[in-house]
Design a protein around this motif. Sequence first.
Motif, PDB file in Angstrom:
ATOM      1  N   PRO A 141      -5.338-130.737  -2.532  1.00  0.00           N
ATOM      2  CA  PRO A 141      -5.960-131.848  -3.266  1.00  0.00           C
ATOM      3  C   PRO A 141      -7.449-131.619  -3.569  1.00  0.00           C
ATOM      4  CG  PRO A 141      -5.489-132.485  -1.004  1.00  0.00           C
ATOM      5  CD  PRO A 141      -4.887-131.129  -1.206  1.00  0.00           C
ATOM      6  N   LEU A 142      -8.096-130.741  -2.828  1.00  0.00           N
ATOM      7  CA  LEU A 142      -9.522-130.484  -3.063  1.00  0.00           C
ATOM      8  C   LEU A 142      -9.753-129.394  -4.101  1.00  0.00           C
ATOM      9  CD1 LEU A 142     -10.834-130.578   0.612  1.00  0.00           C
ATOM     10  CD2 LEU A 142     -10.879-132.397  -1.095  1.00  0.00           C
ATOM     11  N   THR A 143      -9.001-128.298  -4.009  1.00  0.00           N
ATOM     12  CA  THR A 143      -9.254-127.143  -4.870  1.00  0.00           C
ATOM     13  C   THR A 143      -8.212-126.961  -5.969  1.00  0.00           C
ATOM     14  OG1 THR A 143      -7.957-125.633  -3.496  1.00  0.00           O
ATOM     15  CG2 THR A 143     -10.291-125.927  -2.914  1.00  0.00           C
ATOM     16  N   LYS A 144      -7.091-127.638  -5.847  1.00  0.00           N
ATOM     17  CA  LYS A 144      -5.940-127.501  -6.768  1.00  0.00           C
ATOM     18  C   LYS A 144      -5.313-126.097  -6.690  1.00  0.00           C
ATOM     19  CE  LYS A 144      -6.868-131.619  -8.233  1.00  0.00           C
ATOM     20  NZ  LYS A 144      -6.988-132.511  -7.137  1.00  0.00           N
ATOM     21  N   ALA A 145      -5.656-125.361  -5.639  1.00  0.00           N
ATOM     22  CA  ALA A 145      -5.097-124.020  -5.427  1.00  0.00           C
ATOM     23  C   ALA A 145      -3.731-124.129  -4.747  1.00  0.00           C
ATOM     24  CB  ALA A 145      -6.039-123.202  -4.555  1.00  0.00           C
ATOM     25  N   PRO A 146      -2.887-123.114  -4.906  1.00  0.00           N
ATOM     26  CA  PRO A 146      -1.577-123.111  -4.241  1.00  0.00           C
ATOM     27  C   PRO A 146      -1.733-123.134  -2.724  1.00  0.00           C
ATOM     28  CG  PRO A 146      -1.756-121.297  -5.815  1.00  0.00           C
ATOM     29  CD  PRO A 146      -3.103-121.933  -5.719  1.00  0.00           C
ATOM     30  N   LEU A 147      -0.705-123.640  -2.064  1.00  0.00           N
ATOM     31  CA  LEU A 147      -0.689-123.720  -0.612  1.00  0.00           C
ATOM     32  C   LEU A 147       0.335-122.745  -0.049  1.00  0.00           C
ATOM     33  CD1 LEU A 147      -0.685-127.594  -0.399  1.00  0.00           C
ATOM     34  CD2 LEU A 147      -2.606-126.111   0.167  1.00  0.00           C
ATOM     35  N   ARG A 148       0.072-122.266   1.161  1.00  0.00           N
ATOM     36  CA  ARG A 148       1.006-121.383   1.855  1.00  0.00           C
ATOM     37  C   ARG A 148       1.595-122.166   3.023  1.00  0.00           C
ATOM     38  NH1 ARG A 148       0.100-118.574   6.388  1.00  0.00           N
ATOM     39  NH2 ARG A 148      -2.155-118.718   6.227  1.00  0.00           N
ATOM     40  N   GLU A 197       2.495-126.358   8.982  1.00  0.00           N
ATOM     41  CA  GLU A 197       1.334-126.791   8.210  1.00  0.00           C
ATOM     42  C   GLU A 197       1.354-126.138   6.838  1.00  0.00           C
ATOM     43  OE1 GLU A 197      -2.120-127.218  11.584  1.00  0.00           O
ATOM     44  OE2 GLU A 197      -1.715-125.203  10.816  1.00  0.00           O
ATOM     45  N   LEU A 198       0.635-126.746   5.917  1.00  0.00           N
ATOM     46  CA  LEU A 198       0.385-126.154   4.603  1.00  0.00           C
ATOM     47  C   LEU A 198      -1.053-125.660   4.608  1.00  0.00           C
ATOM     48  CD1 LEU A 198       2.130-128.765   2.325  1.00  0.00           C
ATOM     49  CD2 LEU A 198       2.913-126.471   2.870  1.00  0.00           C
ATOM     50  N   ILE A 199      -1.227-124.386   4.310  1.00  0.00           N
ATOM     51  CA  ILE A 199      -2.530-123.745   4.407  1.00  0.00           C
ATOM     52  C   ILE A 199      -3.159-123.601   3.028  1.00  0.00           C
ATOM     53  CG2 ILE A 199      -3.771-121.682   5.175  1.00  0.00           C
ATOM     54  CD1 ILE A 199      -2.309-123.174   7.447  1.00  0.00           C
ATOM     55  N   SER A 200      -4.403-124.073   2.916  1.00  0.00           N
ATOM     56  CA  SER A 200      -5.203-123.851   1.725  1.00  0.00           C
ATOM     57  C   SER A 200      -6.255-122.819   2.093  1.00  0.00           C
ATOM     58  CB  SER A 200      -5.877-125.145   1.261  1.00  0.00           C
ATOM     59  OG  SER A 200      -6.789-124.865   0.214  1.00  0.00           O
ATOM     60  N   LEU A 224      -8.489-125.064   4.925  1.00  0.00           N
ATOM     61  CA  LEU A 224      -7.893-126.209   5.613  1.00  0.00           C
ATOM     62  C   LEU A 224      -6.400-126.005   5.829  1.00  0.00           C
ATOM     63  CD1 LEU A 224      -9.576-129.127   3.627  1.00  0.00           C
ATOM     64  CD2 LEU A 224     -10.162-128.347   5.929  1.00  0.00           C
ATOM     65  N   ALA A 225      -5.891-126.653   6.870  1.00  0.00           N
ATOM     66  CA  ALA A 225      -4.461-126.663   7.159  1.00  0.00           C
ATOM     67  C   ALA A 225      -3.998-128.117   7.186  1.00  0.00           C
ATOM     68  CB  ALA A 225      -4.184-125.989   8.496  1.00  0.00           C
ATOM     69  N   TYR A 226      -3.124-128.467   6.263  1.00  0.00           N
ATOM     70  CA  TYR A 226      -2.604-129.827   6.168  1.00  0.00           C
ATOM     71  C   TYR A 226      -1.353-129.949   7.030  1.00  0.00           C
ATOM     72  CZ  TYR A 226      -5.755-130.183   2.199  1.00  0.00           C
ATOM     73  OH  TYR A 226      -6.875-130.178   1.410  1.00  0.00           O
ATOM     74  N   MET A 229      -1.292-134.876   2.861  1.00  0.00           N
ATOM     75  CA  MET A 229      -2.225-134.193   1.959  1.00  0.00           C
ATOM     76  C   MET A 229      -3.569-134.916   1.872  1.00  0.00           C
ATOM     77  SD  MET A 229      -0.342-131.704   1.280  1.00  0.00           S
ATOM     78  CE  MET A 229      -1.423-130.894   0.128  1.00  0.00           C
ATOM     79  N   LEU A 230      -4.116-135.283   3.020  1.00  0.00           N
ATOM     80  CA  LEU A 230      -5.422-135.927   3.085  1.00  0.00           C
ATOM     81  C   LEU A 230      -6.393-134.978   3.767  1.00  0.00           C
ATOM     82  CD1 LEU A 230      -4.251-139.421   4.379  1.00  0.00           C
ATOM     83  CD2 LEU A 230      -4.938-138.838   2.042  1.00  0.00           C
ATOM     84  N   ALA A 231      -7.542-134.747   3.153  1.00  0.00           N
ATOM     85  CA  ALA A 231      -8.535-133.857   3.747  1.00  0.00           C
ATOM     86  C   ALA A 231      -8.971-134.372   5.119  1.00  0.00           C
ATOM     87  CB  ALA A 231      -9.725-133.705   2.813  1.00  0.00           C
ATOM     88  N   SER A 232      -8.984-135.680   5.296  1.00  0.00           N
ATOM     89  CA  SER A 232      -9.399-136.252   6.586  1.00  0.00           C
ATOM     90  C   SER A 232      -8.393-135.955   7.694  1.00  0.00           C
ATOM     91  CB  SER A 232      -9.604-137.767   6.445  1.00  0.00           C
ATOM     92  OG  SER A 232      -8.394-138.381   6.067  1.00  0.00           O
ATOM     93  N   GLU A 233      -7.157-135.624   7.344  1.00  0.00           N
ATOM     94  CA  GLU A 233      -6.132-135.294   8.327  1.00  0.00           C
ATOM     95  C   GLU A 233      -5.984-133.793   8.527  1.00  0.00           C
ATOM     96  OE1 GLU A 233      -3.977-137.445  10.125  1.00  0.00           O
ATOM     97  OE2 GLU A 233      -5.353-138.995   9.456  1.00  0.00           O
ATOM     98  N   ALA A 234      -6.627-133.009   7.687  1.00  0.00           N
ATOM     99  CA  ALA A 234      -6.475-131.548   7.732  1.00  0.00           C
ATOM    100  C   ALA A 234      -7.293-130.937   8.863  1.00  0.00           C
ATOM    101  CB  ALA A 234      -6.900-130.945   6.398  1.00  0.00           C
ATOM    102  N   ARG A 235      -6.794-129.818   9.332  1.00  0.00           N
ATOM    103  CA  ARG A 235      -7.477-129.050  10.373  1.00  0.00           C
ATOM    104  C   ARG A 235      -8.270-127.943   9.691  1.00  0.00           C
ATOM    105  NH1 ARG A 235      -6.136-124.319  12.791  1.00  0.00           N
ATOM    106  NH2 ARG A 235      -4.094-124.195  11.805  1.00  0.00           N
ATOM    107  N   THR A 236      -9.508-127.741  10.140  1.00  0.00           N
ATOM    108  CA  THR A 236     -10.327-126.654   9.596  1.00  0.00           C
ATOM    109  C   THR A 236      -9.844-125.336  10.172  1.00  0.00           C
ATOM    110  OG1 THR A 236     -12.221-128.152   9.462  1.00  0.00           O
ATOM    111  CG2 THR A 236     -12.679-125.792   9.341  1.00  0.00           C
ATOM    112  N   LEU A 237      -9.670-124.353   9.307  1.00  0.00           N
ATOM    113  CA  LEU A 237      -9.244-123.026   9.763  1.00  0.00           C
ATOM    114  C   LEU A 237     -10.426-122.315  10.389  1.00  0.00           C
ATOM    115  CD1 LEU A 237      -7.096-121.915   6.709  1.00  0.00           C
ATOM    116  CD2 LEU A 237      -6.293-122.855   8.883  1.00  0.00           C
ATOM    117  N   GLY A 238     -10.189-121.668  11.517  1.00  0.00           N
ATOM    118  CA  GLY A 238     -11.276-121.003  12.223  1.00  0.00           C
ATOM    119  C   GLY A 238     -11.102-119.561  12.140  1.00  0.00           C
TER     120      GLY A 238
END
Length: 61
Positions: free
Chosen positions: A19-26, A33-36, A41-43, A52-61
């Motif tokens: 939802p932030l970048t409009k890029a495909p997800l893995r 999870e769905l990875i952007s 981010l990982a949704y 698909m909310l950025a506030s619920e996504a986990r930041t990839l480290g």
Amino acid sequence: MPEEPRRPDPKLLELLVCPLTKAPLRYDRDANELISEQAGLAYPIRDGIPIMLASEARTLG
């Protein structure tokens, strides 16, 4: 024995984009999870439903 998480519909996964970048997800089957990669981010997927909310996504480290 723990219950395996419900996986989302494969056709739905083909349609979803970040939802932030409009890029495909893995889809990460192991983490359920769905990875952007672009957003870093990982949704989560809960009960087979992608959250698909950025506030619920986990930041990839």
